[in-house]
Design a protein around this motif. Structure first.
Motif: not given
Lengths: 411, 478
Positions: A168, A183-190, A229, A236, B414, B418
């Motif tokens: 991140q 770049w890092a994976p996200s759990r948030l909506p776009g 993403r 979690g 990034d 977020k």
């Protein structure tokens, strides 16, 4: 308006003028089409100080069993035994895929190697590993960023996506003048396109925010083609595993017009208590690293042939076990160089020995090679960074660390 | 105008972010408002009092591990049938962790003394423990409430002693079984046969106290000082057989009601004098490490190290040298009296510069959002989610150095995306109730720029406008 951004001012105007256009008009404007090399370089930082004697056991050293005690690994061929490399060295049993790469001559092992740092602070040690000077906090930017500035691949490159950190936030090694992505994976909506356009307009008077937003949007566009993403980190938990990013990294790196340099990092290598030997916590971390390198190889497909993956840590650990079945902060450790472009199938070491008199300050593996020699060699032969630039700006005060020019094949 | 901007600085740069109406309250005397928060003790908030203390958590965790081991054994005996009890330990972690998170952010969101609360967060981060080490996962959040919160009005030595003797710190830095090679226990063990284990010190706690808690890495100590200090700390431990969980199955005792509390184990302590930083410590037992801690707490290098960290937190990533010098002097002159040191931070003219120099960390961004909206999700997991997604999960800095206090660690591209995504989520939930311009005015006062005001006025709807306010440069800086 040309789809290629010309400079930040033009980009700013472009962003401001496209408020009513969809985001789709913005994203394809980012192209990697100018990279002048097919070579890929991946740097994996193991934070916390990897025990090099656990990862690559010098089972042929007559003192090995004695000095390692309960941490000594079973001999090659026995149950859970180490995986033999040559008459002297063998890999931890967790490193099955790396062993296969070694047999395919796609893995080099470097041992008794260290950065110039000789104290034992993780934080200073990592800082020095990444800043590329011979002193902690010797530079506010990282050696890989300084190297990017002079890579042939960067010539004519109008994009800031030559290199991507799969984290991140940017690790020090990639911070600096050359713009890079993260770049890092996200759990948030776009966020919807119109709002993003308006945020871009809101940032038009603040270059600090604007440049970051622009980089983020272009990186997402690339990852979106392959890496999902939204998919990562679904349990979690804070994830210190490489597994969550390695697939996305492979998908980006294998594109013909994709980034050429990637940095990943994994934590959890500090093992001052209950380190474990042929199983246990360090075994599990090594197995994660082993899987990550293998996933990267399979994801890259043919591009693996042009790839060199450097794995290094800030320093090693004590040779002897401590009072809590772990090891304390030490000095030399091991490093790996994997990839189809690597002159592999060898262990490179000027082995200092494990007798008490041979240890650094009577406690640590003595460093006999400089990590900067390996970094310089790979940058020179694999990424085409000029040797004079390496000496003057990438690794300042490093003339004692001669570049190792035989680590990779010409591709 | 000027008063209003000072109130914005007091609440946003020194405090955790302005709550609705707070700017108006603070406006008449921003410095007075800050300084009134420094002296004296405060009652522990009820929601924090209701949390399990660290020793109770320790016992629950040991009991859960015992149950699980027994269940596994029973399952193995009965040929691999169901394993009741597996996962119990994890429940202990999640229950306590989520309770600690909810309590921490209830207080942070609603407190009227947010400068004091920010200082509590600062010191918790200074004495960082991280829950990614399983042994402390369930109690990581207790150090703040048990060691930091009750000592903010005392001296740095009191704070240091409380933090280093907290069970979470001892377990996190592996000191519970660090023993002197010539200690009574080691001597006894050597006389018995078939003991493969080696009895020796663990350097971790001693090293991190010097490097991260007191002198700082350039504070002038050597590896020998580390070793001698760590040797003096042998026996600095907690109650509980072996002080850890590995031996939980051997814990059956008549009474274990003290398990998990601090204990100095004389039997593990290395006898004899130790020399640290050139001074010889002849004290025996616990007096020896305490004497060293006391000297460390008053060392000039400690004063400079702490002053630099405070100035970096409140003034700028590259703290102005003059401010550091003044705060360090206040530290030395008052022998580390914390209210005096904290007041010196407030008195730093550099801290009142009208242009905000600090980019909010993810943690600060989320907390200030909660405060500005007077909103906290009702479920602990939902409170946790933004901190995790933005990369700064509570009690999880991942290393004893704590979270970094410089923008370069938080301002990757990034990370900004977020924030935008989370701001969108918050706006979708709450946006439209209050006009975005009003939200911006009551949180940013005169710091709200014309460009942003125009963007908020021109937003398509309340949700979009609320998103723009939260991600505006003004709201993301302090």
């Amino acid at each position: 308006m040309n789809k290629q951004f010309i400079d930040s001012k033009a980009r700013r105007e472009f962003l401001c003028n496209t408020t009513m256009a969809g985001l789709s008009a913005l994203v394809p404007a980012i192209s990697f089409g100018y990279a002048q090399t097919d070579a890929r370089f991946v740097f994996i930082i193991l934070r916390g100080a990897l025990d090099g004697l656990a990862a690559v056991a010098p089972y042929g050293d007559g003192n090995y069993q004695r000095v390692r005690g309960a941490l000594a690994l079973p001999a090659p061929g026995s149950a859970d035994g180490v995986l033999k490399l040559d008459g002297m060295f063998a890999l931890n049993p967790a490193l099955k895929n790396l062993h296969a790469l070694y047999q395919a001559k796609e893995l080099l092992v470097l041992h008794a190697i260290a950065s110039p740092y000789r104290e034992r602070s993780h934080f200073d040690g990592q800082d020095l590993l990444e800043n590329g000077t011979d002193a902690p906090h010797g530079s506010l930017d990282g050696w890989l960023n300084r190297a990017l500035l002079s890579m042939p691949a960067a010539k004519k490159q109008k994009t800031d996506q030559l290199a991507v950190a799969f984290a991140q936030n940017l690790p020090l090694v990639l911070r600096g003048e050359q713009k890079v992505g993260s770049w890092a994976p996200s759990r948030l909506p776009g966020t919807d396109d119109d709002t993003l356009q308006r945020i871009a307009a809101l940032y038009s008077s603040d270059e600090y925010f604007l440049s970051r937003l622009q980089t983020a949007m272009s990186t997402d566009a690339i990852a979106g083609e392959g890496g999902n993403r939204m998919a990562g980190n679904a349990n979690g938990q804070r994830n210190n595993s490489l597994a969550s990013v390695v697939s996305a990294a492979g998908k980006m790196l294998k594109q013909a017009d994709g980034p050429r340099v990637a940095v990943m990092e994994a934590t959890g290598w500090d093992t001052p208590a209950n380190q474990g030997a042929e199983q246990g916590q360090l075994f599990l971390r090594l197995a994660d690293l082993d899987r990550a390198v293998d996933s990267l190889r399979s994801e890259l497909g043919p591009v693996w042939q042009n790839t060199a993956v450097m794995v290094a840590t800030e320093f090693g650990r004590t040779v002897a076990i401590n009072g809590t079945r772990g090891t304390d902060h030490g000095t030399a450790s091991c490093a790996f160089l994997a990839g189809g472009a690597v002159n592999g199938g060898k262990v490179i070491a000027d082995w200092p020995g494990l007798a008490d008199k041979d240890l650094y300050q009577g406690r640590d593996l003595q460093p006999t090679m400089d990590l900067r020699s390996a970094f310089k060699g790979v940058l020179a032969t694999h990424m085409g960074v000029g040797e004079s630039v390496l000496e003057t700006s990438v690794f300042t005060n490093s003339h004692s660390a001669k570049p190792m020019l035989e680590l990779v094949r010409k591709i | 105008m000027a008063d209003n901007l000072q109130a914005v600085i007091a609440t946003n740069r020194f405090g955790l972010g302005a709550r609705p109406g707070e700017l108006a309250t603070v406006k008449s005397d921003p410095r007075g408002w800050l300084k009134a928060q420094l002296n004296g003790s405060r009652p522990i908030p009820a929601i924090i009092k209701n949390l399990s203390p660290s020793d109770e958590i320790f016992r629950a965790q040991v009991a859960a591990l015992k149950e699980r081991l027994e269940a596994q054994k029973a399952a193995a005996d009965s040929d691999g049938a169901a394993k009741p009890g597996a996962g119990l330990k994890r429940n202990v972690i999640m229950e306590n962790f989520l309770g600690q998170v909810a309590a921490r952010y209830q207080v942070a969101t609603h407190t009227t003394e947010s400068f004091r609360e920010r200082l509590i967060h600062f010191w918790t981060n200074h004495f960082a423990v991280s829950m990614d080490k399983v042994a402390v996962a369930a109690m990581a959040g207790t150090l703040e409430n048990e060691a930091i919160r009750p000592n903010l009005h005392l001296s740095f030595y009191d704070l240091l002693l409380a933090a280093e003797s907290h069970p979470a710190m001892i377990l996190y830095l592996d000191n519970q079984m660090s023993m002197g090679p010539n200690s009574q226990v080691a001597q006894l063990a050597k006389r018995r046969a078939n003991l493969k284990r080696k009895f020796d010190i663990n350097e971790n706690l001693g090293r991190e106290i010097l490097e991260l808690h007191t002198l700082g890495v350039s504070g002038g100590y050597t590896q020998t000082d580390v070793t001698h200090f760590a040797t003096a700390l042998t026996g600095w431990s907690i109650v509980g057989e072996q002080g850890g969980f590995a031996a939980a199955n051997r814990l059956a005792k008549d009474s274990d009601s003290l398990d998990g509390k601090f204990l100095f184990r004389e039997g593990l302590h290395e006898p004899g004098a130790q020399t640290v930083l050139g001074k010889r410590y002849n004290e025996s037992g616990i007096d020896q490490p305490k004497a060293i801690l006391k000297d460390l707490s008053r060392h000039p290098a400690t004063a400079s190290f702490i002053a630099t960290k405070l100035a970096r937190h409140f003034i700028a990533d590259e703290p102005p040298a003059a401010a550091v010098t003044r705060i360090a002097k206040a530290f030395r002159d008052s022998e580390g009296h914390l209210p005096t040191v904290h007041a010196a931070v407030v008195d730093s003219v550099e801290g009142w510069a009208s242009t905000p120099a600090k980019f909010k960390t993810p943690h600060e961004f989320v907390v200030s959002t909660f405060r500005a909206l007077d909103y906290l999700p009702d479920k602990p997991l939902l409170i946790l989610q933004p901190f995790e997604s933005l990369g700064q999960a509570p009690f999880s800095p991942g290393s004893p150095a704590g979270w970094a206090d410089i923008a370069g660690r938080w301002d990757g591209s990034d990370a900004l995306m977020k924030r935008i995504e989370w701001a969108t989520q918050v706006a979708q939930k709450l946006g439209g109730r209050i006009s975005p311009v009003q939200l911006a005015e009551r949180s940013l006062g005169d710091a709200l720029g014309e460009h942003t005001r125009m963007a908020l006025n021109g937003a398509a709807d309340g949700v979009q406008g609320t998103t723009l306010w939260l991600v505006s440069p003004e709201f993301q800086r302090r």
